[in-house]
Scaffold this motif. Structure first.
Motif, PDB file in Angstrom:
ATOM      1  N   TRP A   1       0.672  -1.235  -0.137  1.00  6.88           N
ATOM      2  CA  TRP A   1       0.075   0.007   0.165  1.00  6.88           C
ATOM      3  C   TRP A   1       0.919   1.137  -0.147  1.00  6.88           C
ATOM      4  O   TRP A   1       0.287   2.211  -0.028  1.00  6.88           O
ATOM      5  CB  TRP A   1      -0.878   0.038   1.111  1.00  6.88           C
ATOM      6  CG  TRP A   1      -0.405  -0.048   2.313  1.00  6.88           C
ATOM      7  CD1 TRP A   1      -0.154  -1.051   3.454  1.00  6.88           C
ATOM      8  CD2 TRP A   1      -0.191   1.232   3.278  1.00  6.88           C
ATOM      9  NE1 TRP A   1       0.481  -0.476   4.485  1.00  6.88           N
ATOM     10  CE2 TRP A   1       0.400   0.807   4.707  1.00  6.88           C
ATOM     11  CE3 TRP A   1      -0.195   2.697   3.169  1.00  6.88           C
ATOM     12  CZ2 TRP A   1       0.744   1.693   5.574  1.00  6.88           C
ATOM     13  CZ3 TRP A   1       0.234   3.644   4.190  1.00  6.88           C
ATOM     14  CH2 TRP A   1       0.718   3.118   5.194  1.00  6.88           C
TER      15      TRP A   1
ATOM     16  N   PRO B   1       2.326   4.420  -3.584  1.00  3.45           N
ATOM     17  CA  PRO B   1       2.273   5.740  -4.088  1.00  3.45           C
ATOM     18  C   PRO B   1       3.349   6.756  -3.786  1.00  3.45           C
ATOM     19  O   PRO B   1       3.794   7.715  -4.093  1.00  3.45           O
ATOM     20  CB  PRO B   1       0.733   6.315  -3.844  1.00  3.45           C
ATOM     21  CG  PRO B   1       0.009   5.074  -3.747  1.00  3.45           C
ATOM     22  CD  PRO B   1       1.067   3.965  -2.958  1.00  3.45           C
TER      23      PRO B   1
ATOM     24  N   GLY C   1      -6.710   8.924   7.478  1.00  2.00           N
ATOM     25  CA  GLY C   1      -6.932   7.540   6.796  1.00  2.00           C
ATOM     26  C   GLY C   1      -8.264   7.395   6.829  1.00  2.00           C
ATOM     27  O   GLY C   1      -9.056   8.155   7.503  1.00  2.00           O
ATOM     28  N   ALA C   2      -8.571   6.141   6.216  1.00  2.00           N
ATOM     29  CA  ALA C   2     -10.095   5.777   6.212  1.00  2.00           C
ATOM     30  C   ALA C   2     -10.694   5.831   7.555  1.00  2.00           C
ATOM     31  O   ALA C   2     -11.862   5.514   7.867  1.00  2.00           O
ATOM     32  CB  ALA C   2     -10.337   4.755   5.226  1.00  2.00           C
TER      33      ALA C   2
ATOM     34  N   ASP D   1      -6.290   9.778  -1.451  1.00  2.00           N
ATOM     35  CA  ASP D   1      -5.162   8.640  -1.513  1.00  2.00           C
ATOM     36  C   ASP D   1      -4.016   9.040  -0.882  1.00  2.00           C
ATOM     37  O   ASP D   1      -3.709  10.367  -0.934  1.00  2.00           O
ATOM     38  CB  ASP D   1      -5.425   7.995  -2.764  1.00  2.00           C
ATOM     39  CG  ASP D   1      -6.517   7.507  -3.300  1.00  2.00           C
ATOM     40  OD1 ASP D   1      -7.360   6.866  -2.021  1.00  2.00           O
ATOM     41  OD2 ASP D   1      -6.875   7.149  -4.484  1.00  2.00           O
ATOM     42  N   LEU D   2      -3.086   8.172  -0.905  1.00  2.00           N
ATOM     43  CA  LEU D   2      -1.671   8.363  -0.127  1.00  2.00           C
ATOM     44  C   LEU D   2      -0.878   9.395  -1.040  1.00  2.00           C
ATOM     45  O   LEU D   2      -0.300  10.485  -0.592  1.00  2.00           O
ATOM     46  CB  LEU D   2      -0.989   7.327  -0.299  1.00  2.00           C
ATOM     47  CG  LEU D   2       0.379   7.155   0.763  1.00  2.00           C
ATOM     48  CD1 LEU D   2      -0.029   7.779   2.158  1.00  2.00           C
ATOM     49  CD2 LEU D   2       0.814   5.827   0.730  1.00  2.00           C
ATOM     50  N   GLN D   3      -0.607   9.354  -2.380  1.00  3.82           N
ATOM     51  CA  GLN D   3       0.210  10.430  -3.110  1.00  3.82           C
ATOM     52  C   GLN D   3      -0.762  11.827  -2.905  1.00  3.82           C
ATOM     53  O   GLN D   3      -0.067  12.776  -2.999  1.00  3.82           O
ATOM     54  CB  GLN D   3       0.289  10.057  -4.697  1.00  3.82           C
ATOM     55  CG  GLN D   3       1.458  10.763  -5.051  1.00  3.82           C
ATOM     56  CD  GLN D   3       2.178  10.221  -6.454  1.00  3.82           C
ATOM     57  OE1 GLN D   3       1.969  10.664  -7.457  1.00  3.82           O
ATOM     58  NE2 GLN D   3       2.880   8.958  -6.162  1.00  3.82           N
TER      59      GLN D   3
END
Length: 329
Positions: free
Chosen positions: A53, A56, A202-203, A229-231
């Protein structure tokens, strides 16, 4: 960069494989060592075996050519035996990580001293900063590394909140959960100082972020937790005016991009995980109250000793200038 399930076929270069299969902050404290390895082995293809995960952000680490998905240490590294020229253990010193790398039968192993396997190296040091631990390791092996060399690339896509003050409310465990009412007080103080504020996480942090937004009077659109998202999250941090966060990956991203940050420490000591001393960063904690259980469900007393007033005073000391106007709630 995609996390690959197996090592791709050779591209003609000798292969150097690095094992570091943990979380975002763990990846980012290894960047100085990875950067040094890139300089020392310019003709090698460098593969990082780490959590899928993280792809990114791995893409933003210039030293890495290939991301090999490695979910913990309970299964073999998916690379052909005998294909790795240099194996680098940036994961630990225990038998689990060492066994995984030895199973590849590399021509050379870079790691800490392991007489049982015949590997030379420095002794495992206690009480040192994680960046220094891995930079010193590769330096011992003749690969000079600077623990302050933390920079990674900026994402190509622009930030969805350029110039905002980022308040990161998330953390994996309750030991790092600073109270939401204190986060809300910080948000109000930042807005009073002219900052537009966004809330990240985060989620699993969406509920906390929404609670902070409601208490602070922020518009729902300011909640980016669980949205980016991460990136894109890295892009938000890279273009932030300021980051306020507990000791998480967000703090390490702020260090990587040289963004002014206030980092609140609870169970983990800043001496091991804190931002570079020479950067625009302030650490807040009370070591005398630290219990040190990073997996506890209740906030560590060292974290609870930090007030919203402390955080806002640290912000003022950093002199972070608002770069956006405060929108209507």
């Amino acid at each position: 960069m995609t996390a690959l399930p197996t090592m791709p076929p050779s591209d003609g270069r000798p292969d150097l494989l690095v094992l570091r299969a943990i979380k975002l902050g763990d990846l980012l404290v290894a960047v100085p060592a990875l950067t040094a390895l890139r300089r020392a082995f310019p003709g090698h293809r460098i593969t990082l075996a780490t959590t899928a995960w993280l792809a990114p952000v791995v893409e933003l680490v210039p030293a890495v050519d290939v991301h090999l998905a490695q979910h913990g240490l309970d299964h073999a590294i998916a690379a052909p035996v005998g294909s790795v020229d240099v194996a680098v253990n940036l994961h630990g010193v225990g038998p689990e990580s060492s066994d995984l790398l030895d199973a590849l039968r590399p021509a050379r192993v870079i790691g800490h001293r392991d007489p049982a396997r015949g590997h030379d190296g420095p002794e495992w040091p206690e009480g040192v900063h994680e960046r220094a631990r891995w930079a010193d390791l590769v330096s011992w092996h003749g690969i000079p590394a600077d623990p302050a060399e933390v920079a990674i690339d900026r994402p190509v896509e622009p930030s969805v909140a350029p110039g905002a003050a980022v308040v990161h409310v998330g953390a994996f465990h309750g030991a790092r959960h600073w109270p939401t009412d204190r986060f809300a007080a910080v948000v109000r103080g930042l807005r009073d100082r002219g900052h537009e504020v966004v809330l990240t996480g985060g989620a699993d942090d969406v509920e906390r972020a929404r609670a902070v937004a409601e208490t602070a009077g922020l518009a729902p659109g300011a909640v980016l937790a669980g949205v980016v998202d991460l990136q894109p999250f890295a892009a938000v941090v890279a273009d932030a005016a300021l980051v306020v966060t507990v000791d998480t990956g967000a703090a390490h991203l702020a260090s990587a991009y040289g963004v002014p940050s206030v980092v609140l420490f609870g169970p983990a000591p800043p001496e091991a995980w804190g931002p570079p001393a020479e950067g625009p960063h302030v650490v807040l904690t009370d070591a005398s109250q630290r219990l040190g259980d990073v997996f506890a469900e209740e906030p560590d007393p060292a974290l609870l000793a930090v007030s919203a007033k402390d955080v806002l005073a640290a912000v003022d000391g950093l002199g972070a200038v608002p770069r956006t106007s405060v929108p209507a709630s």
